[in-house]
Design an enzyme around this catalytic site. Sequence first.
Site, PDB file in Angstrom:
ATOM      1  N   HIS A 136     -62.646  -7.899  22.256  1.00 24.17           N
ATOM      2  CA  HIS A 136     -63.312  -6.659  22.649  1.00 24.17           C
ATOM      3  C   HIS A 136     -64.628  -6.439  21.902  1.00 24.17           C
ATOM      4  O   HIS A 136     -65.434  -5.605  22.304  1.00 24.17           O
ATOM      5  CB  HIS A 136     -62.371  -5.457  22.482  1.00 24.17           C
ATOM      6  CG  HIS A 136     -62.163  -5.000  21.072  1.00 24.17           C
ATOM      7  ND1 HIS A 136     -61.042  -5.331  20.338  1.00 24.17           N
ATOM      8  CD2 HIS A 136     -62.915  -4.218  20.255  1.00 24.17           C
ATOM      9  CE1 HIS A 136     -61.121  -4.783  19.144  1.00 24.17           C
ATOM     10  NE2 HIS A 136     -62.250  -4.095  19.070  1.00 24.17           N
ATOM     11  N   ASP A 175     -56.551 -10.602  22.338  1.00 24.54           N
ATOM     12  CA  ASP A 175     -57.794  -9.995  21.866  1.00 24.54           C
ATOM     13  C   ASP A 175     -58.466 -10.846  20.799  1.00 24.54           C
ATOM     14  O   ASP A 175     -58.951 -10.339  19.784  1.00 24.54           O
ATOM     15  CB  ASP A 175     -57.538  -8.580  21.342  1.00 24.54           C
ATOM     16  CG  ASP A 175     -58.820  -7.753  21.242  1.00 24.54           C
ATOM     17  OD1 ASP A 175     -59.833  -8.168  21.851  1.00 24.54           O
ATOM     18  OD2 ASP A 175     -58.827  -6.724  20.549  1.00 24.54           O
ATOM     19  N   SER A 179     -63.089  -4.165  13.519  1.00 23.83           N
ATOM     20  CA  SER A 179     -62.453  -5.048  14.499  1.00 23.83           C
ATOM     21  C   SER A 179     -62.964  -6.470  14.376  1.00 23.83           C
ATOM     22  O   SER A 179     -64.174  -6.714  14.338  1.00 23.83           O
ATOM     23  CB  SER A 179     -62.727  -4.543  15.915  1.00 23.83           C
ATOM     24  OG  SER A 179     -62.038  -3.356  16.177  1.00 23.83           O
ATOM     25  N   VAL A 239     -38.825 -18.293  34.765  1.00 20.35           N
ATOM     26  CA  VAL A 239     -37.673 -17.430  35.027  1.00 20.35           C
ATOM     27  C   VAL A 239     -38.118 -15.982  35.052  1.00 20.35           C
ATOM     28  O   VAL A 239     -39.125 -15.617  34.443  1.00 20.35           O
ATOM     29  CB  VAL A 239     -36.563 -17.597  33.962  1.00 20.35           C
ATOM     30  CG1 VAL A 239     -36.024 -19.005  33.949  1.00 20.35           C
ATOM     31  CG2 VAL A 239     -37.056 -17.190  32.577  1.00 20.35           C
ATOM     32  N   ILE A 241     -36.871 -12.276  33.924  1.00 22.49           N
ATOM     33  CA  ILE A 241     -35.916 -11.774  32.937  1.00 22.49           C
ATOM     34  C   ILE A 241     -35.914 -10.257  32.921  1.00 22.49           C
ATOM     35  O   ILE A 241     -36.853  -9.613  33.391  1.00 22.49           O
ATOM     36  CB  ILE A 241     -36.249 -12.304  31.525  1.00 22.49           C
ATOM     37  CG1 ILE A 241     -37.692 -11.938  31.136  1.00 22.49           C
ATOM     38  CG2 ILE A 241     -36.009 -13.793  31.435  1.00 22.49           C
ATOM     39  CD1 ILE A 241     -38.053 -12.321  29.708  1.00 22.49           C
TER      40      ILE A 241
END
Length: 513
Positions: A117, A147, A221, A278, A280
Amino acid sequence: MIRTASKSRTAIAALLFGTALSLGAIGSSRAAMAQGPDSVADLAQGLLGAVVNISTSQSVKEEGDGPVPQVPEGSPFQELFEDFFKNRGDGGGSNRVNSLGSGFVIDPKGFVVTNNHVIEGADDIEVIFPDGSKLKAELIGTDPKTDLSVLKVEPPAPLTAVKFGDSRKMRIGDWVMAIGNPFGLGGSVTVGIISASGRNINAGPYDNFIQTDAAINKGNSGGPLFNMNGEVIGINTAIISPSGGSIGIGFAVPTELAENVINQLIEFGETRRGWLGVRIQPVTDEVAESLKIGKARGALVSGLVKGGPVENGPIRIGDVIVSFDGKEVDDTRDLVRTVAESAVGAEVKVIVLRDGKEETLSVTLGRLEDEKAPVVASSEDGVLVPEGEGEEAVPGDEGGGQQSPTAPGAQSPAILGAIGIELAPLDDASRKTYAIAESVEGVVITTVTPGSPAAEKGLEPGQVIVEVAQEFVETPEAVAETLTTLKSEGRRNAYVMISDAGGNLRHVAIPLE
């Protein structure tokens, strides 16, 4: 006697002054020792050089010129306003928007890690080093699901780099250090502890965040979270805050998840995740009781994907996966994450509970094609299949209450009435009424009573009961008989396999009390 007394007074005075001096020395020593926790200055000094600022810019198209202020005709400001407001778009009708984040060097050759981001949508990426030097960066690869992004710069000399540590060795309460670029101020160091681990904040399908109270703010970040050995054990990604500032709840992607993603981005420019093929769903207490597997755990297989790695076995519908490649599976999130982290083409051991017994199976993984669709893992359903291949839609809690006046042959024995459903044979007429695929077999639900146990479990008219207590059923009478038998045996729930019109399966535990 006087002399003696005088000597005694002198001795006493010396003793008192000596004691005072001694006490003063102790107090001074204690004051010198009261320095707080050990300094992390040496640790920080060796790491700051590897933490960088990420500066990005992108073109943003203007929405319009906006209104021009009204001024009296002939006003000396008229020409000024017209020039300013009407000629702003001469540069092509777009502006440059800049943003700042953090990152860190993992290779002296110039590989830099940050958050997706931070650089998403950027036209231009620049890495700013602690000494003020700047280098243009190339985006090597990015993974929105975790991210994470990897950049590459071309340095004139080897860069200061940091190494990954093992986040799995970290414990709640361990000290950690965050370094980043909060609010664009430049390199800043904060220290705290690990507050929690394995956090799911609904940021993506593989949430497994480290929570820390080390101050993380806007601009942090993409920065690293270090252990006290100077190893990166997390990438700072998100905070919970009503104001945008730190309130002591920050989250970092652990290296146990990030390191594999980063290595793949460097090697392939993309992620290559394992695929089991699969469908689930969670194992609830009711389902666990119905299956007689003790406590609720694992991931219940509700369907197999056509063309998937296990379409023809060895995993079956109704199996409960409790271990995958040597790792315990406590819930659907664990399985989704563990499968994704596994190598494409790898042969792994899977432990399932089948008919109340453990079985060890060997499966070879395929590759999840991310470009088709994301992997999904919600509180209701975990899907390990690409979109467009019939993944199951789980009904909400609003229940049924819908009725079909054209439904043929509706039945309502006492046990079915108590559950809140009416059933009919799955014949040509009911297939046509509900557009049920030819591949679906069982007994069709024609009515669901509002507020009933069936409605609370999300059953709806047009769905088909395929199995009850792992036994295939073909008639409404067979369903009623099996449910009655289960109730007479003291069972509180019935384990039922439900199919939608398209053949997508799921399991529910219907209360019998």
